[in-house]
Scaffold this motif. Structure first.
Motif, PDB file in Angstrom:
ATOM      1  N   ASP A  30     -80.710-108.657  77.613  1.00 53.51           N
ATOM      2  CA  ASP A  30     -81.777-108.733  76.620  1.00 53.51           C
ATOM      3  C   ASP A  30     -82.877-107.720  76.900  1.00 53.51           C
ATOM      4  OD1 ASP A  30     -80.519-110.741  75.300  1.00 53.51           O
ATOM      5  OD2 ASP A  30     -81.730-112.366  76.121  1.00 53.51           O
ATOM      6  N   GLY A  31     -83.188-106.941  75.881  1.00 51.70           N
ATOM      7  CA  GLY A  31     -84.303-106.023  75.980  1.00 51.70           C
ATOM      8  C   GLY A  31     -84.030-104.759  76.776  1.00 51.70           C
ATOM      9  N   ALA A  32     -82.782-104.529  77.186  1.00 47.05           N
ATOM     10  CA  ALA A  32     -82.478-103.352  78.000  1.00 47.05           C
ATOM     11  C   ALA A  32     -81.209-102.672  77.499  1.00 47.05           C
ATOM     12  CB  ALA A  32     -82.308-103.736  79.466  1.00 47.05           C
ATOM     13  N   ASP A 355     -93.085-120.291  69.748  1.00 45.21           N
ATOM     14  CA  ASP A 355     -93.632-119.909  68.450  1.00 45.21           C
ATOM     15  C   ASP A 355     -95.132-120.165  68.336  1.00 45.21           C
ATOM     16  OD1 ASP A 355     -93.510-122.649  68.468  1.00 45.21           O
ATOM     17  OD2 ASP A 355     -92.389-122.857  66.588  1.00 45.21           O
ATOM     18  N   LEU A 356     -95.786-120.479  69.453  1.00 46.42           N
ATOM     19  CA  LEU A 356     -97.239-120.618  69.428  1.00 46.42           C
ATOM     20  C   LEU A 356     -97.875-119.247  69.197  1.00 46.42           C
ATOM     21  CD1 LEU A 356     -97.812-122.941  72.533  1.00 46.42           C
ATOM     22  CD2 LEU A 356     -97.931-123.597  70.116  1.00 46.42           C
ATOM     23  N   VAL A 380     -95.329-120.608  87.024  1.00 44.63           N
ATOM     24  CA  VAL A 380     -94.801-119.256  86.879  1.00 44.63           C
ATOM     25  C   VAL A 380     -93.823-119.221  85.709  1.00 44.63           C
ATOM     26  CG1 VAL A 380     -93.464-117.421  87.976  1.00 44.63           C
ATOM     27  CG2 VAL A 380     -95.041-118.790  89.347  1.00 44.63           C
ATOM     28  N   VAL A 381     -93.990-118.264  84.811  1.00 48.06           N
ATOM     29  CA  VAL A 381     -93.033-118.098  83.714  1.00 48.06           C
ATOM     30  C   VAL A 381     -91.743-117.529  84.291  1.00 48.06           C
ATOM     31  CG1 VAL A 381     -92.517-116.843  81.589  1.00 48.06           C
ATOM     32  CG2 VAL A 381     -94.802-117.805  81.946  1.00 48.06           C
ATOM     33  N   GLN A 382     -90.669-118.299  84.190  1.00 56.35           N
ATOM     34  CA  GLN A 382     -89.391-117.863  84.737  1.00 56.35           C
ATOM     35  C   GLN A 382     -88.543-117.145  83.697  1.00 56.35           C
ATOM     36  OE1 GLN A 382     -87.976-118.905  88.332  1.00 56.35           O
ATOM     37  NE2 GLN A 382     -87.607-116.857  87.547  1.00 56.35           N
ATOM     38  N   ALA A 383     -88.630-117.581  82.448  1.00 54.37           N
ATOM     39  CA  ALA A 383     -87.836-116.959  81.382  1.00 54.37           C
ATOM     40  C   ALA A 383     -88.592-117.082  80.070  1.00 54.37           C
ATOM     41  CB  ALA A 383     -86.462-117.631  81.278  1.00 54.37           C
ATOM     42  N   ALA A 384     -88.373-116.101  79.201  1.00 55.55           N
ATOM     43  CA  ALA A 384     -89.022-116.100  77.892  1.00 55.55           C
ATOM     44  C   ALA A 384     -88.209-115.236  76.947  1.00 55.55           C
ATOM     45  CB  ALA A 384     -90.449-115.569  78.005  1.00 55.55           C
ATOM     46  N   PRO A 385     -88.297-115.472  75.645  1.00 55.47           N
ATOM     47  CA  PRO A 385     -87.619-114.604  74.678  1.00 55.47           C
ATOM     48  C   PRO A 385     -88.086-113.161  74.846  1.00 55.47           C
ATOM     49  CG  PRO A 385     -88.388-116.617  73.611  1.00 55.47           C
ATOM     50  CD  PRO A 385     -88.968-116.615  74.991  1.00 55.47           C
ATOM     51  N   PRO A 386     -87.221-112.184  74.562  1.00 56.51           N
ATOM     52  CA  PRO A 386     -87.546-110.774  74.792  1.00 56.51           C
ATOM     53  C   PRO A 386     -88.860-110.312  74.175  1.00 56.51           C
ATOM     54  CG  PRO A 386     -85.218-110.995  74.284  1.00 56.51           C
ATOM     55  CD  PRO A 386     -85.823-112.350  74.068  1.00 56.51           C
ATOM     56  N   HIS A 387     -89.194-110.797  72.979  1.00 60.20           N
ATOM     57  CA  HIS A 387     -90.404-110.310  72.312  1.00 60.20           C
ATOM     58  C   HIS A 387     -91.689-110.772  72.991  1.00 60.20           C
ATOM     59  CE1 HIS A 387     -90.133-114.357  70.506  1.00 60.20           C
ATOM     60  NE2 HIS A 387     -91.418-114.225  70.217  1.00 60.20           N
ATOM     61  N   LEU A 388     -91.582-111.722  73.934  1.00 61.62           N
ATOM     62  CA  LEU A 388     -92.772-112.229  74.618  1.00 61.62           C
ATOM     63  C   LEU A 388     -92.906-111.710  76.051  1.00 61.62           C
ATOM     64  CD1 LEU A 388     -92.787-115.986  73.507  1.00 61.62           C
ATOM     65  CD2 LEU A 388     -94.340-114.175  72.752  1.00 61.62           C
ATOM     66  N   ARG A 389     -91.932-110.980  76.533  1.00 67.02           N
ATOM     67  CA  ARG A 389     -91.920-110.630  77.952  1.00 67.02           C
ATOM     68  C   ARG A 389     -93.083-109.735  78.352  1.00 67.02           C
ATOM     69  NH1 ARG A 389     -85.375-110.033  78.444  1.00 67.02           N
ATOM     70  NH2 ARG A 389     -84.959-112.258  78.268  1.00 67.02           N
ATOM     71  N   GLU A 390     -93.443-108.797  77.501  1.00 70.96           N
ATOM     72  CA  GLU A 390     -94.575-107.926  77.839  1.00 70.96           C
ATOM     73  C   GLU A 390     -95.878-108.748  77.860  1.00 70.96           C
ATOM     74  OE1 GLU A 390     -96.782-103.811  76.314  1.00 70.96           O
ATOM     75  OE2 GLU A 390     -94.941-104.513  75.331  1.00 70.96           O
ATOM     76  N   LEU A 391     -96.043-109.618  76.884  1.00 68.77           N
ATOM     77  CA  LEU A 391     -97.248-110.448  76.822  1.00 68.77           C
ATOM     78  C   LEU A 391     -97.370-111.346  78.047  1.00 68.77           C
ATOM     79  CD1 LEU A 391     -99.665-111.648  75.142  1.00 68.77           C
ATOM     80  CD2 LEU A 391     -98.000-113.317  74.249  1.00 68.77           C
ATOM     81  N   LEU A 392     -96.235-111.895  78.492  1.00 67.29           N
ATOM     82  CA  LEU A 392     -96.250-112.881  79.567  1.00 67.29           C
ATOM     83  C   LEU A 392     -96.033-112.280  80.944  1.00 67.29           C
ATOM     84  CD1 LEU A 392     -94.261-115.779  77.851  1.00 67.29           C
ATOM     85  CD2 LEU A 392     -96.727-115.368  77.884  1.00 67.29           C
TER      86      LEU A 392
END
Length: 398
Positions: A30-32, A355-356, A380-392
């Motif tokens: 994802d994302g790469a 979706d927040l 700690v955020v361990q996993a997140a959808p690709p569109h949120l990874r930069e934010l988190l």
């Protein structure tokens, strides 16, 4: 610096020392963007691969069963995805009662092998298709962590290829630091660290218990969690695991706005049939209320509460303070948020809606961190959808 794109006709010129092929659809991360997939078959090939990749400036990412690939924060381009499928040997030594495995071997497969000798590993990772390399690098805990400790405690030794191709053993490195706990989390890939390659490990095994049963107790309010946990521990009945499943807290207009939850506390007891019956009876009596005994694990036992489209937050809440997290989450999110984990050791997971609005999502994570930091814990955020990874990204580390 990442090497330039190479045509398939130039693949042989890389001289990576093991089978390499162009990436395909099943190699997606994802994302790469993945360029090549390498499959080392032994330690020598793995060392040559890493040394050559280092020389060429290629970005490397190891992959086992792929069950935790979304836990990573991958770079935009992965030059070499290292498939560990061929490093999957499993060997049990009856004399030493130790198990030696390749990093790509499945934990479930190894447990089946050991069961024939009446033994087991103290590893029960929730990830489907979990392999040893991923479990050890991510320190993936399951219910049995309560009795046996984290994955690092189970490691007798491990062989790791460093980013420059140097082969090292964990025991040698640990002795230099004066430690007997062989923690492999430093091999977990992710910026700014280059990937190391766990090739294999030797682990302790334990006798398979003759019998097992679960004492299950409904949790009507999060405040009950700490009391129930203390009741279980003070009973001195040697539980193998204490797990909490809290699907979410909901506000009710009754009783002055009291906040209720429909949850479950489950305690795993293991041992001889006679011992098990006596201990289970005592625990059911001690917990009272609607506690009951069952020979079947709850459907949620040993499973993660989050889905791929949610933000998975790894929680550490010592001293039985997970009930505080439940209250903080419903206040911050405004709706039920599942929390599940090993209440006996204070480690759990929260499944936060993805979706927040971005600002609200950050506020939820900040609230979690404030609540847990005050209790010497962490979120700690361990996993997140690709569109949120930069934010988190700031929340991917403690």
């Amino acid at each position: 610096m990442t090497a330039p794109v190479r045509e398939e006709s130039e693949l042989d010129e890389l001289r990576l020392g093991c089978p390499v092929r162009p990436s395909g659809p099943r190699d997606a991360v994802d994302g790469a963007r993945v360029r090549w997939v390498a499959t080392p078959r032994d330690l020598g090939e793995a060392a040559t691969l890493m040394a050559r990749a280092h020389e060429l400036g290629l970005t490397v990412l190891p992959r086992g069963g792929g069950s935790k690939i979304t836990w990573l924060d991958p770079p935009a381009v992965i030059d070499l995805l290292v498939d560990l499928a061929d490093l999957a040997a499993i060997r049990y030594d009856e004399r030493t009662e130790l198990l030696t495995v390749g990093a790509g071997a499945g934990v479930a497969v190894a447990q089946d092998v050991l069961a024939r000798s009446g033994r087991r590993l103290a590893l029960d990772p929730p990830s489907p298709r979990a392999t040893f390399g991923g479990v050890l690098a991510a320190a993936e805990f399951g219910p049995l962590t309560h009795l046996y400790g984290p994955p690092a405690v189970q490691v007798v030794d491990a062989t790791v290829v460093l980013p420059d191709g140097t082969v090292t053993t964990v025991a040698d490195r640990a002795k230099l630091l004066g430690s007997g706990i062989y923690d492999l989390r430093w091999t977990h890939p992710g910026a700014p660290h280059q990937a190391s390659l766990v090739v294999g490990a030797t682990l302790r095994t334990y006798p398979q218990p003759p019998a097992a049963a679960w004492v299950v107790c409904p949790v009507l309010q999060p405040l009950q969690v700490a009391t129930l946990r203390d009741d279980v521990l003070s009973a001195n009945l040697a539980p193998a695991a204490i797990e909490l499943d809290m699907p979410g807290v909901r506000r009710t207009p009754q009783a002055g706005g009291r906040r209720d939850a429909t949850g479950v506390l489950a305690v795993l007891l293991e041992g001889s049939t006679i011992s098990l019956a006596d201990r289970a009876r005592l625990l059911v009596h001690r917990l009272g209320g609607h506690a009951y005994l069952t020979s079947q694990a709850p459907a949620w036992w040993g499973r993660y509460p989050f889905r791929p489209d949610e933000v998975a937050v790894r929680l550490y809440a010592p001293s039985g303070d997970l009930h505080s997290v439940c209250y903080a989450l419903v206040d911050a999110v405004g709706s039920p948020v599942p929390v599940r984990g090993s209440i006996g050791v204070g480690q759990a997971w929260a499944a936060v809606p993805a979706d927040l609005p971005p600002g609200r999502l950050i506020a939820v994570l900040e609230t979690l961190r404030e609540v847990l930091l005050a209790r010497s814990g962490s979120a700690v955020v361990q996993a997140a959808p690709p569109h949120l990874r930069e934010l988190l990204a700031p929340y991917r580390v403690p």
